[in-house]
Structure formats: C-alpha cells, structure tokens
Design a protein around this motif. Structure first.
Motif, mmCIF file in Angstrom:
data_model
loop_
_atom_site.group_PDB
_atom_site.id
_atom_site.type_symbol
_atom_site.label_atom_id
_atom_site.label_comp_id
_atom_site.label_asym_id
_atom_site.label_seq_id
_atom_site.Cartn_x
_atom_site.Cartn_y
_atom_site.Cartn_z
ATOM 1 N N SER A 66 20.779 41.807 46.107
ATOM 2 C CA SER A 66 22.056 42.154 45.690
ATOM 3 C C SER A 66 22.580 41.033 45.021
ATOM 4 O O SER A 66 22.712 39.863 45.356
ATOM 5 N N ILE A 93 28.679 48.159 46.782
ATOM 6 C CA ILE A 93 28.285 47.264 47.920
ATOM 7 C C ILE A 93 28.170 45.967 47.285
ATOM 8 O O ILE A 93 28.580 44.942 47.721
ATOM 9 N N ASP A 94 27.773 45.829 45.941
ATOM 10 C CA ASP A 94 27.612 44.479 45.567
ATOM 11 C C ASP A 94 29.044 43.752 45.214
ATOM 12 O O ASP A 94 29.276 42.530 45.527
ATOM 13 N N PHE A 127 25.143 50.871 44.713
ATOM 14 C CA PHE A 127 24.413 49.854 44.735
ATOM 15 C C PHE A 127 23.800 49.163 43.347
ATOM 16 O O PHE A 127 23.064 50.442 42.826
ATOM 17 N N LEU A 146 22.828 51.875 52.514
ATOM 18 C CA LEU A 146 22.294 50.484 52.335
ATOM 19 C C LEU A 146 21.464 50.374 54.023
ATOM 20 O O LEU A 146 20.214 50.095 53.876
#
Length: 169
Positions: A66, A93-94, A127, A146
């Motif tokens: 990531s 998420i990143d 993501f 994830l």
C-alpha cells in the motif's frame, strides 16, 4: 495462451497457482517468495492467492503493498513509463494508513480480531490497486476487506518508480 483467451484472468490465475505448486513439488522443503500484483496474491476466490491459500493453508502467507502517493512504472499511452500516483482517495485504506501510521510500516493482519482495529479492518473499504496499466486515480481503487484478503500489509508513504534496466548487449 489459448486458455487465457477463453478463460480470462480466472484461468490465468489458476495456471499461475498450478505453476507455483509444481515448483514446490520440484523442490520439497524449500520456501518460495512470489512477487505479484496485490490482486494476484490476495486470498480471494479465483485469484492465484485464493488457489494457493486453499491448497497450502497456513503455509501460504500473503502480503499486500500500500502507498499514499508517488510514482510507479506501468503501461500508458506511448508505452511503459513512469506515472504519477496522486494522493490516495480520502477514506481509502491507503489514505487512513497515511493519517495514522509512520511513513513506512508493516502490519500483521493475523489475529486482528482481538484488537481495537478489528471492526475497521473487517469492513469493505477502498484499496489502491494498480497493475500493469496506468489509469486515473478514480480507476485505481477497488473495494476489499483487507484482513480477509491478506495476512499482512506493507505501507510506504511515497512510492518511487522501478528503474528500467538497459538490455544486456
């Protein structure tokens, strides 16, 4: 090649998994590291990682990569080149990793069920997913859970493009 034309990426990932299993049979007792796109190593149905997870169980350990922003090498108009990855989409998420963690870190996702982050990691979230083809930021994020797809994740705040080597003369 004929199977890929007819079966698409599902066939391709199944064939990739069979190749890995064949190599493991040729070298019993050895360990192997496979470097591939997050999608291919994910423990998700119809992906190489899903097939390997099913066949190898706990002997298969999947790691996602990531990053927040930077550069990467991929195919775009004009061929393979360096492309810019804009900052991660807010809420992805990143993006959250950039907000809460150090610039670079490794996160073991096994056993997260007993941590305060369990519910967050168990929800479907966007993501970053860049493969061989470059694209606009809106096309480079896909929803995943994830902790279901990976055993660990490595986060790098700012990526740099791989260096293209000169061909051997």
């Amino acid at each position: 090649a004929v199977g890929v034309i007819e079966g698409g990426t599902v066939y391709r990932d199944q064939a990739m998994a069979r190749n890995v299993q064949w190599l493991l049979e040729q070298y019993p007792g050895e360990k192997m590291v496979i470097w591939a796109h997050n999608g291919h190593v994910a423990e998700a149905e119809n992906w190489m990682g899903g097939h390997l997870d099913e066949a190898l169980g706990d002997d298969y350990f999947s790691v996602a990569f990531s990053f927040y922003e930077g550069e990467y090498r991929a195919v775009a108009e004009g061929g393979v080149g360096v492309n810019t990855a804009e900052p991660a989409l807010e809420g992805s998420i990143d993006h959250v990793f950039d907000q809460v963690g150090p610039e670079n870190f490794y996160l073991d996702l096994r056993g997260v069920q007993s941590t305060p982050a369990a519910s967050w990691l168990a929800e479907e979230r966007l993501f970053r997913s860049i493969g061989a083809l470059a694209g606009p930021v809106s096309n480079t994020f896909a929803p995943i859970v994830l902790a279901d797809d990976f055993d660990a994740v490595i986060f790098i705040r700012e990526s740099s493009a791989s260096e293209q080597l000169d061909p051997v003369q």
